[in-house]
Design a protein around this motif. Structure first.
Motif, PDB file in Angstrom:
ATOM      1  N   UNK A  14     -17.796 -34.116  10.789  1.00 30.73           N
ATOM      2  CA  UNK A  14     -17.677 -34.654  12.150  1.00 30.73           C
ATOM      3  C   UNK A  14     -17.991 -36.149  12.190  1.00 30.73           C
ATOM      4  N   UNK A  15     -18.964 -36.579  11.375  1.00 29.17           N
ATOM      5  CA  UNK A  15     -19.281 -38.012  11.318  1.00 29.17           C
ATOM      6  C   UNK A  15     -18.066 -38.789  10.815  1.00 29.17           C
ATOM      7  N   UNK A  16     -17.410 -38.268   9.779  1.00 34.16           N
ATOM      8  CA  UNK A  16     -16.200 -38.925   9.280  1.00 34.16           C
ATOM      9  C   UNK A  16     -15.134 -39.011  10.374  1.00 34.16           C
ATOM     10  N   UNK A  17     -14.907 -37.911  11.072  1.00 36.03           N
ATOM     11  CA  UNK A  17     -13.853 -37.880  12.090  1.00 36.03           C
ATOM     12  C   UNK A  17     -14.160 -38.817  13.256  1.00 36.03           C
ATOM     13  N   UNK A  18     -15.438 -38.975  13.586  1.00 35.64           N
ATOM     14  CA  UNK A  18     -15.818 -39.864  14.685  1.00 35.64           C
ATOM     15  C   UNK A  18     -15.535 -41.330  14.383  1.00 35.64           C
ATOM     16  N   UNK A  19     -15.325 -41.657  13.109  1.00 30.68           N
ATOM     17  CA  UNK A  19     -15.014 -43.043  12.736  1.00 30.68           C
ATOM     18  C   UNK A  19     -13.654 -43.485  13.256  1.00 30.68           C
ATOM     19  N   UNK A  20     -12.864 -42.558  13.810  1.00 32.75           N
ATOM     20  CA  UNK A  20     -11.579 -42.940  14.391  1.00 32.75           C
ATOM     21  C   UNK A  20     -11.771 -43.771  15.661  1.00 32.75           C
ATOM     22  N   UNK A  21     -12.914 -43.615  16.324  1.00 31.16           N
ATOM     23  CA  UNK A  21     -13.171 -44.369  17.557  1.00 31.16           C
ATOM     24  C   UNK A  21     -13.238 -45.869  17.292  1.00 31.16           C
ATOM     25  N   UNK A  22     -14.086 -46.352  16.354  1.00 25.89           N
ATOM     26  CA  UNK A  22     -14.051 -47.791  16.065  1.00 25.89           C
ATOM     27  C   UNK A  22     -12.722 -48.251  15.475  1.00 25.89           C
ATOM     28  N   UNK A  23     -11.993 -47.353  14.803  1.00 27.40           N
ATOM     29  CA  UNK A  23     -10.682 -47.723  14.259  1.00 27.40           C
ATOM     30  C   UNK A  23      -9.720 -48.105  15.377  1.00 27.40           C
ATOM     31  N   UNK A  24      -9.768 -47.374  16.478  1.00 31.14           N
ATOM     32  CA  UNK A  24      -8.910 -47.691  17.631  1.00 31.14           C
ATOM     33  C   UNK A  24      -9.301 -49.031  18.237  1.00 31.14           C
ATOM     34  N   UNK A  25     -10.622 -49.256  18.362  1.00 33.58           N
ATOM     35  CA  UNK A  25     -11.109 -50.534  18.901  1.00 33.58           C
ATOM     36  C   UNK A  25     -10.636 -51.695  18.036  1.00 33.58           C
ATOM     37  N   UNK A  26     -10.737 -51.548  16.719  1.00 35.74           N
ATOM     38  CA  UNK A  26     -10.307 -52.599  15.794  1.00 35.74           C
ATOM     39  C   UNK A  26      -8.823 -52.899  15.954  1.00 35.74           C
ATOM     40  N   UNK A  27      -8.006 -51.869  16.070  1.00 34.80           N
ATOM     41  CA  UNK A  27      -6.563 -52.069  16.188  1.00 34.80           C
ATOM     42  C   UNK A  27      -6.214 -52.788  17.483  1.00 34.80           C
ATOM     43  N   UNK A  28      -6.871 -52.432  18.580  1.00 34.36           N
ATOM     44  CA  UNK A  28      -6.629 -53.115  19.859  1.00 34.36           C
ATOM     45  C   UNK A  28      -6.991 -54.596  19.740  1.00 34.36           C
ATOM     46  N   UNK A  29      -8.120 -54.895  19.133  1.00 34.01           N
ATOM     47  CA  UNK A  29      -8.545 -56.289  18.958  1.00 34.01           C
ATOM     48  C   UNK A  29      -7.597 -57.042  18.031  1.00 34.01           C
ATOM     49  N   UNK A  30      -7.098 -56.381  16.985  1.00 34.56           N
ATOM     50  CA  UNK A  30      -6.203 -57.037  16.031  1.00 34.56           C
ATOM     51  C   UNK A  30      -4.901 -57.464  16.700  1.00 34.56           C
ATOM     52  N   UNK A  31      -4.397 -56.653  17.617  1.00 37.34           N
ATOM     53  CA  UNK A  31      -3.165 -57.027  18.321  1.00 37.34           C
ATOM     54  C   UNK A  31      -3.381 -58.221  19.248  1.00 37.34           C
ATOM     55  N   UNK A  58     -18.856 -51.739  10.521  1.00 34.20           N
ATOM     56  CA  UNK A  58     -19.744 -50.691  11.027  1.00 34.20           C
ATOM     57  C   UNK A  58     -19.128 -49.314  10.768  1.00 34.20           C
ATOM     58  N   UNK A  59     -17.811 -49.195  11.001  1.00 37.07           N
ATOM     59  CA  UNK A  59     -17.126 -47.922  10.748  1.00 37.07           C
ATOM     60  C   UNK A  59     -17.111 -47.596   9.260  1.00 37.07           C
ATOM     61  N   UNK A  60     -16.873 -48.631   8.422  1.00 39.33           N
ATOM     62  CA  UNK A  60     -16.823 -48.408   6.975  1.00 39.33           C
ATOM     63  C   UNK A  60     -18.188 -47.991   6.426  1.00 39.33           C
ATOM     64  N   UNK A  61     -19.256 -48.714   6.837  1.00 37.53           N
ATOM     65  CA  UNK A  61     -20.588 -48.403   6.331  1.00 37.53           C
ATOM     66  C   UNK A  61     -21.204 -47.181   7.002  1.00 37.53           C
ATOM     67  N   UNK A  62     -20.552 -46.698   8.032  1.00 37.09           N
ATOM     68  CA  UNK A  62     -20.937 -45.428   8.641  1.00 37.09           C
ATOM     69  C   UNK A  62     -20.499 -44.275   7.733  1.00 37.09           C
ATOM     70  N   UNK A  63     -19.455 -44.522   6.935  1.00 36.23           N
ATOM     71  CA  UNK A  63     -18.869 -43.486   6.082  1.00 36.23           C
ATOM     72  C   UNK A  63     -19.219 -43.671   4.612  1.00 36.23           C
ATOM     73  N   UNK A  64     -19.140 -44.918   4.139  1.00 34.66           N
ATOM     74  CA  UNK A  64     -19.232 -45.187   2.705  1.00 34.66           C
ATOM     75  C   UNK A  64     -20.479 -44.592   2.044  1.00 34.66           C
ATOM     76  N   UNK A  65     -21.694 -44.745   2.613  1.00 32.01           N
ATOM     77  CA  UNK A  65     -22.870 -44.173   1.951  1.00 32.01           C
ATOM     78  C   UNK A  65     -22.863 -42.656   1.894  1.00 32.01           C
ATOM     79  N   UNK A  66     -22.025 -42.024   2.742  1.00 34.19           N
ATOM     80  CA  UNK A  66     -22.004 -40.567   2.795  1.00 34.19           C
ATOM     81  C   UNK A  66     -20.989 -39.948   1.839  1.00 34.19           C
ATOM     82  N   UNK A  67     -20.084 -40.780   1.292  1.00 32.60           N
ATOM     83  CA  UNK A  67     -19.027 -40.243   0.432  1.00 32.60           C
ATOM     84  C   UNK A  67     -19.598 -39.549  -0.804  1.00 32.60           C
ATOM     85  N   UNK A  68     -20.570 -40.160  -1.550  1.00 38.97           N
ATOM     86  CA  UNK A  68     -21.122 -39.436  -2.714  1.00 38.97           C
ATOM     87  C   UNK A  68     -21.772 -38.109  -2.329  1.00 38.97           C
ATOM     88  N   UNK A  69     -22.499 -38.095  -1.209  1.00 38.73           N
ATOM     89  CA  UNK A  69     -23.125 -36.858  -0.742  1.00 38.73           C
ATOM     90  C   UNK A  69     -22.074 -35.819  -0.376  1.00 38.73           C
TER      91      UNK A  69
END
Length: 393
Positions: A168-185, A24-35
């Motif tokens: 700002x949309x890119x920067x907000x992707x740090x929130x799911x990144x934190x969730x993922x890291x907590x779950x990975x541990x 979800x975090x990746x596809x929140x960003x990936x389509x916006x990279x070309x733009x």
């Protein structure tokens, strides 16, 4: 099937949830990279091609090397944590870049993270389940991953509609990144039958079972016709679909794949991997021919995208489950490294060939080429791989 999903080990549930949030975090960003490259950093298609080409090539090679290292050490959990952590915190940094080289660095780190985690994650799932659960487990994992691909773009669209800028949309992707890291541990290290012996790093194909090597050849032939999904979107646009309709068609594809990945992959636990893959690869050939023949972007194109989602649901989890059937547990990391290398690295020549045929002959000829590769892969699977796989069992 529902009882089977509930009975899956906690590890499979955790890894699948991690994939959902991460995708979800990746596809929140990936389509916006070309733009972002075009409208903010004033970079063109050549920069985008260089960024994606370098990032994907490095990721594909790294998957093999890390898979072999995981087998040698007997540990997979640390690679999963490192891979998701690196990718999760690299993606938001795109929002503070001031040039395309900065985007390249972030995408490079993102793909390195994928290279670190992919083979160990697949090995982790395989080592945590019983043989009769493989299709179900990998199908469920792919379902959650595809569900993330639906949630991510919708979340990005909602944020942009609310007036939030690209950075700002890119920067907000740090929130799911934190969730993922907590779950990975929270993911436990799987048990192995015996402690790995300290021996030279083994990452060649020579000492892997012959049925697995033959499976990789059939997979490579199929992948040669499995070009970038960007061509499906290009075809929809060529047939007259607007940008909004094309986006909705892609969301439909991801939704169908998410809903059907678990039940269709679970069929391989009862019917056999080769049989389900045969049907899936043949259905892929039919879907490609249909998309190549369509005259306009009407209801039939919507149906074709939905059908392609069903095909994707059937083959993704089954292909990975088949790897675990053909390889001993102590070499599972290396095997998934090779699987990811073949299925990832061949996407580049597949897309180049598809584009050349599209431009030089016709779009239908390109889709027909993809269908022919899928059919040839089926012939190898049934006549060369299937019998040796049965003998190995």
């Amino acid at each position: 099937m529902i009882r089977g999903v509930r009975a899956l080990p906690r590890t499979v549930w955790l890894v699948s949830l991690i994939s959902l949030v991460n995708d979800a975090a990746s596809d929140m960003i990936y389509p916006l990279v070309p733009l972002y490259l075009a409208s903010v950093l004033m970079a063109g298609p050549k920069a985008l091609g260089l960024i994606e080409g370098i990032a994907e090539a490095v990721s594909s090679v790294l998957k093999l090397f890390v898979g072999a290292l995981a087998d040698r050490s007997g540990k997979v959990r640390a690679w999963v944590i490192a891979g998701y952590g690196l990718a999760g915190f690299a993606r938001p940094l795109i929002g503070i870049t001031t040039g395309w080289l900065g985007v390249l660095a972030c995408r490079f780190a993102d793909r390195v993270g994928k290279g670190l985690r992919s083979a160990p994650r697949d090995a982790l799932i395989s080592l945590s389940i019983e043989p009769g659960q493989r299709g179900l487990a990998f199908g469920f994992h792919r379902a959650m991953d595809n569900l993330g691909a639906v949630i991510g773009p919708l979340a990005a669209a909602a944020l942009l509609a609310a007036g939030i800028g690209l950075r700002s949309v890119f920067l907000l992707a740090v929130v799911p990144a934190i969730v993922v890291l907590v779950l990975a541990f929270a993911v436990p290290e799987p048990e192995r039958a015996a402690a790995p012996r300290k021996e030279p790093l083994r990452w060649t194909l020579a000492d892997l079972p012959a049925p697995f090597r033959r499976y990789l050849v059939a997979l490579a032939l199929f992948t040669l016709g499995n070009s970038s999904n960007m061509f499906l979107l290009l075809r929809a646009n060529e047939l007259g679909a607007s940008a909004t309709r094309t986006t909705l068609m892609w969301a439909l594809f991801s939704l169908v794949a998410a809903l059907l990945s678990t039940p269709l992959s679970a069929l391989s636990d009862r019917w056999g991997r080769a049989r389900v893959l045969t049907v899936a690869w043949l259905a892929y050939a039919v879907a490609y021919l249909a998309i190549g023949l369509l005259p306009a972007a009407d209801w039939a194109l919507w149906l074709a995208f939905a059908g392609y989602g069903a095909v994707t649901a059937a083959l993704e989890g089954t292909e990975k489950a088949f790897v675990a059937d053909l390889v001993p547990r102590e070499r599972i990391g290396s095997a998934y490294g090779w699987y990811n290398l073949v299925s990832g690295l061949l996407l580049l020549p597949a897309s180049l060939l598809f584009g050349e045929i599209w431009s030089g002959v016709s779009p239908f000829a390109a889709f027909a080429f993809g269908a022919a590769c899928a059919f040839a892969g089926v012939v190898l699977l049934r006549t060369w791989v299937g019998p040796t796989a049965a003998a190995a069992d």
